[in-house]
Design a protein around this motif. Sequence first.
Motif, PDB file in Angstrom:
ATOM      1  N   LYS A 108    -156.387 -24.236 -74.489  1.00 41.50           N
ATOM      2  CA  LYS A 108    -156.437 -25.623 -74.969  1.00 41.50           C
ATOM      3  C   LYS A 108    -156.852 -25.661 -76.430  1.00 41.50           C
ATOM      4  CE  LYS A 108    -157.233 -27.834 -70.537  1.00 41.50           C
ATOM      5  NZ  LYS A 108    -158.225 -28.368 -69.608  1.00 41.50           N
ATOM      6  N   GLY A 109    -157.868 -24.871 -76.773  1.00 39.04           N
ATOM      7  CA  GLY A 109    -158.355 -24.841 -78.150  1.00 39.04           C
ATOM      8  C   GLY A 109    -157.345 -24.281 -79.132  1.00 39.04           C
ATOM      9  N   GLU A 110    -156.524 -23.359 -78.682  1.00 41.41           N
ATOM     10  CA  GLU A 110    -155.535 -22.718 -79.554  1.00 41.41           C
ATOM     11  C   GLU A 110    -154.163 -23.369 -79.491  1.00 41.41           C
ATOM     12  OE1 GLU A 110    -156.169 -20.228 -81.719  1.00 41.41           O
ATOM     13  OE2 GLU A 110    -158.279 -20.333 -81.130  1.00 41.41           O
ATOM     14  N   GLY A 111    -154.015 -24.375 -78.636  1.00 39.13           N
ATOM     15  CA  GLY A 111    -152.724 -25.056 -78.513  1.00 39.13           C
ATOM     16  C   GLY A 111    -151.651 -24.194 -77.867  1.00 39.13           C
ATOM     17  N   ILE A 112    -152.069 -23.354 -76.927  1.00 37.73           N
ATOM     18  CA  ILE A 112    -151.140 -22.464 -76.225  1.00 37.73           C
ATOM     19  C   ILE A 112    -150.792 -23.098 -74.885  1.00 37.73           C
ATOM     20  CG2 ILE A 112    -150.867 -20.166 -75.189  1.00 37.73           C
ATOM     21  CD1 ILE A 112    -153.035 -19.206 -77.215  1.00 37.73           C
ATOM     22  N   ASN A 113    -149.545 -22.992 -74.494  1.00 37.73           N
ATOM     23  CA  ASN A 113    -149.105 -23.482 -73.193  1.00 37.73           C
ATOM     24  C   ASN A 113    -149.061 -22.277 -72.249  1.00 37.73           C
ATOM     25  OD1 ASN A 113    -147.940 -24.711 -71.017  1.00 37.73           O
ATOM     26  ND2 ASN A 113    -146.048 -25.275 -72.064  1.00 37.73           N
ATOM     27  N   ALA A 114    -149.898 -22.276 -71.229  1.00 41.15           N
ATOM     28  CA  ALA A 114    -149.950 -21.147 -70.298  1.00 41.15           C
ATOM     29  C   ALA A 114    -149.939 -21.644 -68.865  1.00 41.15           C
ATOM     30  CB  ALA A 114    -151.199 -20.313 -70.542  1.00 41.15           C
ATOM     31  N   ASP A 115    -149.105 -20.999 -68.049  1.00 38.08           N
ATOM     32  CA  ASP A 115    -149.052 -21.310 -66.622  1.00 38.08           C
ATOM     33  C   ASP A 115    -150.343 -20.853 -65.953  1.00 38.08           C
ATOM     34  OD1 ASP A 115    -146.461 -22.089 -67.100  1.00 38.08           O
ATOM     35  OD2 ASP A 115    -145.561 -20.286 -66.219  1.00 38.08           O
ATOM     36  N   LYS A 116    -150.756 -21.611 -64.938  1.00 39.54           N
ATOM     37  CA  LYS A 116    -151.966 -21.241 -64.205  1.00 39.54           C
ATOM     38  C   LYS A 116    -151.804 -19.869 -63.543  1.00 39.54           C
ATOM     39  CE  LYS A 116    -155.471 -23.110 -61.184  1.00 39.54           C
ATOM     40  NZ  LYS A 116    -156.016 -24.301 -60.579  1.00 39.54           N
ATOM     41  N   GLU A 117    -150.622 -19.620 -62.989  1.00 36.48           N
ATOM     42  CA  GLU A 117    -150.359 -18.316 -62.365  1.00 36.48           C
ATOM     43  C   GLU A 117    -150.474 -17.190 -63.389  1.00 36.48           C
ATOM     44  OE1 GLU A 117    -146.748 -18.046 -60.030  1.00 36.48           O
ATOM     45  OE2 GLU A 117    -146.955 -20.155 -59.455  1.00 36.48           O
ATOM     46  N   ALA A 118    -150.007 -17.447 -64.603  1.00 33.81           N
ATOM     47  CA  ALA A 118    -150.078 -16.444 -65.664  1.00 33.81           C
ATOM     48  C   ALA A 118    -151.536 -16.148 -66.008  1.00 33.81           C
ATOM     49  CB  ALA A 118    -149.321 -16.923 -66.897  1.00 33.81           C
ATOM     50  N   LEU A 119    -152.348 -17.197 -66.055  1.00 33.79           N
ATOM     51  CA  LEU A 119    -153.770 -16.995 -66.359  1.00 33.79           C
ATOM     52  C   LEU A 119    -154.448 -16.176 -65.257  1.00 33.79           C
ATOM     53  CD1 LEU A 119    -154.791 -20.455 -67.870  1.00 33.79           C
ATOM     54  CD2 LEU A 119    -154.143 -18.346 -69.058  1.00 33.79           C
ATOM     55  N   PHE A 120    -154.046 -16.396 -64.015  1.00 33.63           N
ATOM     56  CA  PHE A 120    -154.604 -15.591 -62.923  1.00 33.63           C
ATOM     57  C   PHE A 120    -154.138 -14.136 -63.019  1.00 33.63           C
ATOM     58  CE2 PHE A 120    -156.014 -19.487 -60.813  1.00 33.63           C
ATOM     59  CZ  PHE A 120    -157.214 -19.060 -60.274  1.00 33.63           C
ATOM     60  N   GLN A 121    -152.902 -13.924 -63.456  1.00 34.84           N
ATOM     61  CA  GLN A 121    -152.436 -12.547 -63.650  1.00 34.84           C
ATOM     62  C   GLN A 121    -153.242 -11.862 -64.755  1.00 34.84           C
ATOM     63  OE1 GLN A 121    -148.161 -12.710 -64.340  1.00 34.84           O
ATOM     64  NE2 GLN A 121    -147.811 -11.826 -62.315  1.00 34.84           N
ATOM     65  N   ILE A 122    -153.505 -12.581 -65.836  1.00 31.93           N
ATOM     66  CA  ILE A 122    -154.309 -12.026 -66.927  1.00 31.93           C
ATOM     67  C   ILE A 122    -155.712 -11.714 -66.430  1.00 31.93           C
ATOM     68  CG2 ILE A 122    -155.349 -12.526 -69.179  1.00 31.93           C
ATOM     69  CD1 ILE A 122    -152.812 -14.249 -69.745  1.00 31.93           C
ATOM     70  N   ALA A 123    -156.268 -12.589 -65.616  1.00 31.64           N
ATOM     71  CA  ALA A 123    -157.596 -12.350 -65.047  1.00 31.64           C
ATOM     72  C   ALA A 123    -157.601 -11.086 -64.196  1.00 31.64           C
ATOM     73  CB  ALA A 123    -158.045 -13.556 -64.216  1.00 31.64           C
ATOM     74  N   SER A 124    -156.560 -10.905 -63.435  1.00 33.73           N
ATOM     75  CA  SER A 124    -156.446  -9.712 -62.589  1.00 33.73           C
ATOM     76  C   SER A 124    -156.390  -8.444 -63.438  1.00 33.73           C
ATOM     77  CB  SER A 124    -155.200  -9.826 -61.711  1.00 33.73           C
ATOM     78  OG  SER A 124    -155.019  -8.662 -60.959  1.00 33.73           O
ATOM     79  N   ILE A 125    -155.608  -8.485 -64.497  1.00 36.58           N
ATOM     80  CA  ILE A 125    -155.495  -7.330 -65.397  1.00 36.58           C
ATOM     81  C   ILE A 125    -156.824  -7.070 -66.101  1.00 36.58           C
ATOM     82  CG2 ILE A 125    -154.347  -6.444 -67.473  1.00 36.58           C
ATOM     83  CD1 ILE A 125    -151.934  -8.237 -66.701  1.00 36.58           C
ATOM     84  N   SER A 126    -157.557  -8.133 -66.404  1.00 40.05           N
ATOM     85  CA  SER A 126    -158.805  -8.032 -67.166  1.00 40.05           C
ATOM     86  C   SER A 126    -159.940  -7.385 -66.388  1.00 40.05           C
ATOM     87  CB  SER A 126    -159.256  -9.419 -67.618  1.00 40.05           C
ATOM     88  OG  SER A 126    -158.268 -10.021 -68.385  1.00 40.05           O
TER      89      SER A 126
END
Length: 170
Positions: free
Chosen positions: A92-110
């Motif tokens: 939100k702060g960076e003005g990026i559009n990200a899918d919720k599923e994508a954010l969960f995938q990133i969390a999994s990788i992290s």
Amino acid sequence: IDEIRDLREKIRLSPLNSKKKIYIIDEVHMLTTEAFNALLKTLEEPPKHAQFMFCTTEAQKLPDTILSRCFNIQFSRATDEDLVHSFNRIVKGEGINADKEALFQIASISDGSFRDGAKLLEELSTGSKKITTSTIEKKFNFKSINKATTDLIKAFKVKDAKKGIDIISR
């Protein structure tokens, strides 16, 4: 050791605008024996305004003389939900559009690391302000990894060692 000596000199000065001054020493396990010895005197008789925070992933490397003067707090890895909540604030702060599923995938990788997840978000958003699951799958080759894992499990179930070794070698 020179930095610890410098710290011992500066710690005597009272803070200007607050009651306490916090000294954070990251990767404290990397200090030399001499540096720990120099720090010990300050830990035994710290000024009233000084507080220390030692950060380490290897507490077993700290001398007992230091550990006995510390209050130990163990931090656990963040959950995927915690990470996604943090990632939502970032996008939100960076003005990026990200899918919720994508954010969960990133969390999994992290793997529970806010810093790693933020770095991945930065990588994925470079050149594009939209992050989707397909973006992540392309970047990290997820589909082929997931398929290979599934195939490997199937080979193990039927006790086909040769096929399993072929999958692992690929």
